[in-house]
Design an enzyme around this catalytic site. Structure first.
Site, PDB file in Angstrom:
ATOM      1  N   THR A  54      24.576 -42.527  80.801  1.00  0.00           N
ATOM      2  CA  THR A  54      23.109 -42.532  80.729  1.00  0.00           C
ATOM      3  C   THR A  54      22.590 -43.090  79.418  1.00  0.00           C
ATOM      4  O   THR A  54      23.303 -43.087  78.411  1.00  0.00           O
ATOM      5  CB  THR A  54      22.575 -41.080  80.865  1.00  0.00           C
ATOM      6  OG1 THR A  54      21.156 -41.113  81.009  1.00  0.00           O
ATOM      7  CG2 THR A  54      22.926 -40.228  79.659  1.00  0.00           C
ATOM      8  N   THR A  61      21.731 -35.540  87.348  1.00  0.00           N
ATOM      9  CA  THR A  61      20.737 -36.402  86.707  1.00  0.00           C
ATOM     10  C   THR A  61      19.443 -35.580  86.612  1.00  0.00           C
ATOM     11  O   THR A  61      19.251 -34.642  87.376  1.00  0.00           O
ATOM     12  CB  THR A  61      20.451 -37.678  87.538  1.00  0.00           C
ATOM     13  OG1 THR A  61      19.916 -37.309  88.805  1.00  0.00           O
ATOM     14  CG2 THR A  61      21.701 -38.503  87.762  1.00  0.00           C
ATOM     15  N   GLY A  62      18.590 -35.963  85.696  1.00  0.00           N
ATOM     16  CA  GLY A  62      17.323 -35.238  85.555  1.00  0.00           C
ATOM     17  C   GLY A  62      17.211 -34.560  84.204  1.00  0.00           C
ATOM     18  O   GLY A  62      17.952 -34.877  83.275  1.00  0.00           O
ATOM     19  N   ARG A  64      18.874 -37.117  69.878  1.00  0.00           N
ATOM     20  CA  ARG A  64      18.833 -36.142  70.979  1.00  0.00           C
ATOM     21  C   ARG A  64      19.956 -36.456  71.979  1.00  0.00           C
ATOM     22  O   ARG A  64      20.158 -37.590  72.389  1.00  0.00           O
ATOM     23  CB  ARG A  64      17.491 -36.202  71.678  1.00  0.00           C
ATOM     24  CG  ARG A  64      17.346 -35.295  72.905  1.00  0.00           C
ATOM     25  CD  ARG A  64      17.712 -35.997  74.202  1.00  0.00           C
ATOM     26  NE  ARG A  64      17.416 -35.195  75.381  1.00  0.00           N
ATOM     27  CZ  ARG A  64      17.779 -35.534  76.619  1.00  0.00           C
ATOM     28  NH1 ARG A  64      18.448 -36.631  76.834  1.00  0.00           N
ATOM     29  NH2 ARG A  64      17.486 -34.767  77.634  1.00  0.00           N
ATOM     30  N   VAL A  65      20.684 -35.424  72.367  1.00  0.00           N
ATOM     31  CA  VAL A  65      21.717 -35.560  73.384  1.00  0.00           C
ATOM     32  C   VAL A  65      21.373 -34.597  74.515  1.00  0.00           C
ATOM     33  O   VAL A  65      21.031 -33.440  74.268  1.00  0.00           O
ATOM     34  CB  VAL A  65      23.112 -35.226  72.791  1.00  0.00           C
ATOM     35  CG1 VAL A  65      24.166 -35.193  73.880  1.00  0.00           C
ATOM     36  CG2 VAL A  65      23.483 -36.242  71.714  1.00  0.00           C
ATOM     37  N   GLY A  81      17.856 -32.895  81.295  1.00  0.00           N
ATOM     38  CA  GLY A  81      19.101 -32.366  80.761  1.00  0.00           C
ATOM     39  C   GLY A  81      18.957 -31.015  80.103  1.00  0.00           C
ATOM     40  O   GLY A  81      19.838 -30.150  80.206  1.00  0.00           O
ATOM     41  N   THR A 130      20.059 -41.602  85.050  1.00  0.00           N
ATOM     42  CA  THR A 130      21.474 -41.497  84.729  1.00  0.00           C
ATOM     43  C   THR A 130      22.216 -41.975  85.943  1.00  0.00           C
ATOM     44  O   THR A 130      21.648 -42.040  87.015  1.00  0.00           O
ATOM     45  CB  THR A 130      21.811 -40.001  84.492  1.00  0.00           C
ATOM     46  OG1 THR A 130      21.117 -39.551  83.345  1.00  0.00           O
ATOM     47  CG2 THR A 130      23.292 -39.733  84.294  1.00  0.00           C
ATOM     48  N   SER A 179      17.854 -46.914  83.036  1.00  0.00           N
ATOM     49  CA  SER A 179      18.239 -45.541  82.720  1.00  0.00           C
ATOM     50  C   SER A 179      19.683 -45.421  82.271  1.00  0.00           C
ATOM     51  O   SER A 179      20.141 -44.323  81.947  1.00  0.00           O
ATOM     52  CB  SER A 179      18.031 -44.643  83.940  1.00  0.00           C
ATOM     53  OG  SER A 179      18.986 -44.903  84.941  1.00  0.00           O
TER      54      SER A 179
HETATM   55  N1  ASP Z   1      20.153 -35.949  82.322  1.00  0.00           N
HETATM   56  C1  ASP Z   1      19.911 -36.999  81.395  1.00  0.00           C
HETATM   57  C2  ASP Z   1      19.523 -36.420  80.083  1.00  0.00           C
HETATM   58  O1  ASP Z   1      18.869 -35.392  80.056  1.00  0.00           O
HETATM   59  C3  ASP Z   1      18.846 -37.923  81.782  1.00  0.00           C
HETATM   60  C4  ASP Z   1      18.624 -38.078  83.216  1.00  0.00           C
HETATM   61  O2  ASP Z   1      19.491 -37.942  84.023  1.00  0.00           O
HETATM   62  O3  ASP Z   1      17.526 -38.376  83.587  1.00  0.00           O
HETATM   63  O4  ASP Z   1      19.824 -37.050  79.091  1.00  0.00           O
END
Ligand code: ASP
Length: 372
Positions: free
Chosen positions: A238, A271-272, A248-249, A274, A220, A93
């Protein structure tokens, strides 16, 4: 050799050596910073901050804490910590070995923020550099800007002496991408809406099949620390959402979303999913809630509540009408109190203080799982 890279790390992280040597913070002259009152030193991170290990067997939070209490600049210490995760091919990740985008290309995002100096730097959709956190730091040190993206970010890294590699996939990340492609059936043309839903379904099916860890589909590392002098910094890095549309950001490199630090108040990172975080700029929101006197736990629960309320599209809701995705926040305040908080139970976060490195349970807003 800059103080924040010891010889072992320097040799291990050849890709990052050039840039670090080219512009050590000391040469650029760190502006004088405001010291706040004494605090209890602590480093916190998402759970992978106590999983990957360097050659000495140290995890991200452990190395960052040791360096920080040893007198290294807080941000340098945190970045040395997350470099362990970025360089770990097994963490799919973050950094090297991070799951690639829909075209099979690894694109990385990161930002960092120095509380006392009130400065930040970020990169997004950066290809070819294993340690985007160091490039983010170089943006902070060497430019008037906050965020460099894509080819410009890579060119900047090249100019500063970072090694640019043609491909950051590992055998594992490539194999998983091929599996995703195979399951997606690229010969099966769908209208764009159905195709997006199908891509998401196939990705989550691979999570359920145990091919990808749930927290690596999104995934992340966010790492935040405070030293005894009350100096607070944070970094988030990440590979973003697995199989994302190229370019994509997410939230990670965006100030106020994936990370925010106010040296007088505290730090928050995420994290998660975004996209959910970006609508609420939740790291900024959490720091503002801390400012109003909330605890780290309550501040992050408020962010989760806002996300829950803003999630109204059917495709993002489970059978109970609740968000069908995970998101987590890691928060510390200026007293060194901290919390990890997520939408659903089951997660933990990494902590290192005078008691040593460990995982602590995250608090959850909701019960059950995102799926049901
Ligand atoms: N938050 C990050 C994103 O959306 C990915 C993640 O943390 O899972 O790029």
């Amino acid at each position: 050799m800059p103080e924040h890279l010891d010889r072992r790390d320097f040799l291990a992280a050849g890709a990052i050596a050039g840039a670090s040597l080219a512009f050590p913070a000391t040469v650029l002259g760190a502006p004088s910073v405001r010291r706040s009152c004494a605090a209890r030193p602590v480093v916190i991170a998402s759970a992978n901050g106590n999983a990957s290990r360097n050659a000495d067997g140290k995890s991200c939070v452990q190395l960052a804490y040791e360096r920080m209490v040893g007198g290294t600049d807080v941000l340098d210490a945190l970045i040395a910590g997350v470099n362990i995760v970025e360089l770990d091919p097994a963490d799919s990740s973050v950094g090297y070995g991070g799951l690639p985008n829909a075209d099979g290309v690894v694109q990385l995002d990161s930002c960092c923020m120095h509380g006392p100096r009130k400065r930040a730097g970020g990169v997004a959709a950066l290809e070819g550099v294993r340690t985007p956190s160091l490039v983010a730091r170089a943006v902070l040190e060497n430019t008037d800007h906050h965020l460099l993206v894509g080819a410009g970010a890579q060119q900047f890294a090249r100019q500063l002496g970072f090694t640019i590699e043609p491909d950051l996939n590992t055998a594992q990340s490539r194999a998983l991408w091929l599996e995703w492609k195979r399951r997606l059936d690229p010969g099966h043309w769908l209208d764009p809406k159905q195709r997006t839903a199908e891509a998401q379904r196939v990705g989550l099916e691979m999570v359920r099949a145990g091919l990808i860890q749930r927290d690596h589909y999104y995934g992340t590392i966010n790492c935040d620390g405070i030293n005894a002098g009350g100096e607070i910094c944070g970094v988030t890095t990440t590979s973003g959402l697995a199989w994302k549309i190229p370019g994509r950001v997410g939230d990670s490199p965006i100030l106020g979303a994936g990370l925010y630090v106010d040296n007088d108040i505290g730090a928050a990172g995420s994290t998660g999913r975004g996209e959910a975080n970006l609508y609420g700029l939740c790291s900024f929101l959490i720091v503002e809630c801390l400012r109003q006197g909330m605890s780290p736990r309550d501040a992050a629960l408020e962010a989760c509540r806002r996300i829950r309320k803003a999630t109204i599209e059917k495709r993002l809701l489970n059978a109970r009408g609740l968000p069908n995705f995970g998101i987590h926040f890691y928060v510390l305040n200026a007293r060194g109190e901290h919390a990890g908080v997520g939408m659903y139970p089951g997660a933990s976060y990494a902590v290192c203080d005078e008691r040593g490195p460990r995982l602590e349970p995250c608090t959850a807003l909701l019960e059950g799982t995102p799926e049901d």
